[in-house]
Write a protein that holds these residues in place. Structure first.
Motif, PDB file in Angstrom:
ATOM      1  N   THR B  13       0.831  -1.192   0.000  1.00  0.00           N
ATOM      2  CA  THR B  13       0.000   0.000   0.000  1.00  0.00           C
ATOM      3  C   THR B  13       0.866   1.243   0.000  1.00  0.00           C
ATOM      4  N   GLN B  14       0.259   2.354  -0.330  1.00  0.00           N
ATOM      5  CA  GLN B  14       1.003   3.611  -0.389  1.00  0.00           C
ATOM      6  C   GLN B  14       0.990   4.308   0.964  1.00  0.00           C
ATOM      7  N   MET B  15       1.984   5.133   1.156  1.00  0.00           N
ATOM      8  CA  MET B  15       2.058   5.959   2.371  1.00  0.00           C
ATOM      9  C   MET B  15       0.791   6.777   2.516  1.00  0.00           C
ATOM     10  N   GLY B  16       0.343   6.910   3.748  1.00  0.00           N
ATOM     11  CA  GLY B  16      -0.827   7.728   4.020  1.00  0.00           C
ATOM     12  C   GLY B  16      -2.137   6.981   4.014  1.00  0.00           C
ATOM     13  N   ASN B  17      -2.118   5.780   3.453  1.00  0.00           N
ATOM     14  CA  ASN B  17      -3.354   4.998   3.413  1.00  0.00           C
ATOM     15  C   ASN B  17      -3.682   4.402   4.780  1.00  0.00           C
ATOM     16  N   ASP B  18      -4.928   3.967   4.918  1.00  0.00           N
ATOM     17  CA  ASP B  18      -5.392   3.253   6.108  1.00  0.00           C
ATOM     18  C   ASP B  18      -5.680   1.817   5.709  1.00  0.00           C
ATOM     19  N   LYS B  19      -5.194   0.885   6.516  1.00  0.00           N
ATOM     20  CA  LYS B  19      -5.396  -0.525   6.188  1.00  0.00           C
ATOM     21  C   LYS B  19      -5.718  -1.323   7.452  1.00  0.00           C
ATOM     22  N   LEU B 110       3.487  -6.599   5.393  1.00  0.00           N
ATOM     23  CA  LEU B 110       3.027  -5.267   4.991  1.00  0.00           C
ATOM     24  C   LEU B 110       4.183  -4.492   4.384  1.00  0.00           C
ATOM     25  N   THR B 111       3.969  -4.002   3.180  1.00  0.00           N
ATOM     26  CA  THR B 111       4.973  -3.183   2.502  1.00  0.00           C
ATOM     27  C   THR B 111       4.349  -1.843   2.184  1.00  0.00           C
ATOM     28  N   VAL B 112       4.948  -0.794   2.708  1.00  0.00           N
ATOM     29  CA  VAL B 112       4.452   0.560   2.453  1.00  0.00           C
ATOM     30  C   VAL B 112       5.399   1.228   1.459  1.00  0.00           C
ATOM     31  N   VAL B 113       4.838   1.702   0.368  1.00  0.00           N
ATOM     32  CA  VAL B 113       5.681   2.298  -0.691  1.00  0.00           C
ATOM     33  C   VAL B 113       5.370   3.782  -0.850  1.00  0.00           C
TER      34      VAL B 113
END
Lengths: 116, 113
Positions: B13-19, B110-113
């Motif tokens: 997921t991208q930075m700033g998202n909520d998961k 979890l990978t934050v891109v």
């Protein structure tokens, strides 16, 4: 507070050779001790645990560990390893005064690599 | 039957998202946990719930919020994801006394891109 130290981050060993993975702990109270194994891309699986009684504990897959209270150690051993034993091994401790707050404190892990 | 199951297994997921990551155990255990495993394989407890009640809350950013709708479920919500949140998150459960083992899920990478 309690802590766990695994002295070796990586242990390479040839197939059918013996292996010992070292674990030392510190705690101001009596503890329960565990060894977990983590195969690649998988969760943790219990190998063995020491609660009380005999200080030599036997676990799955031919592993055993010896609790040494005076040296605060719980080293894991196997007399003859197989390629399939290649994995990350974690020593963990939980202590008796946790009450309902039972939590495991883990060591930093030891990567065992069995070479053909 | 899977004892402790987590979904999803992978999350990019991208930075700033909520998961959210979901965890369910069918062992009848009364205590559930979330652990974080960093890139160096170090495991650290984040939260623990006993009978739906929060009992361990380690120093974790308040962007992380656990929710336990019932004894068999413990979900992890993460708001405003950051690069440093990239890790493998493990759910676990136990029952009985201190000497009982913890059963772990397969982990969520979890990978934050």
């Amino acid at each position: 507070a309690q802590s766990v130290t695994q002295l070796d981050s990586q242990v390479p060993v040839f197939e059918e050779a013996p292996v010992e993975l070292r674990c030392n702990y510190s705690s101001s109270v009596s503890v329960y001790l565990f060894w977990y194994v983590q195969y690649p891309n998988q969760g943790l699986q219990l190998l063995l645990k020491y609660l009380s009684g005999s200080t030599l504990v036997k676990g799955i897959n031919g592993f055993e560990a010896e609790f040494n209270k005076s040296q605060t150690s719980f080293h894991l051993r196997k007399p003859s390893v197989h390629i399939s034993d290649t994995a990350e091994y974690f020593c963990a401790v939980t202590h008796l005064s946790s009450g309902s707050a039972r939590q495991l404190t883990f060591g930093s892990g030891t990567q065992l690599t069995v070479l053909p | 039957d899977t004892a402790v199951s987590q979904t999803p297994k992978y999350l990019v997921t991208q930075m700033g998202n909520d998961k959210s990551i979901k965890c369910e155990q069918n062992l009848g255990h009364d205590t559930m946990y979330w652990y974080k495993q960093d890139s160096k394989k170090f495991l650290k407890i984040m939260f623990s719930y006993n009978n739906k009640e929060l009992i361990i809350n380690e120093t974790v950013p308040n962007r992380f919020s656990p929710k336990s709708p019932d004894k068999a479920h413990l979900n992890l919500h993460i708001n405003s994801l950051e690069l440093g949140d990239s890790a493998v998150y493990f759910c676990a459960s136990t029952t009985g006394g201190l000497g009982t083992e913890a059963f772990f899920g397969q982990g969520t990478r979890l990978t934050v891109v």
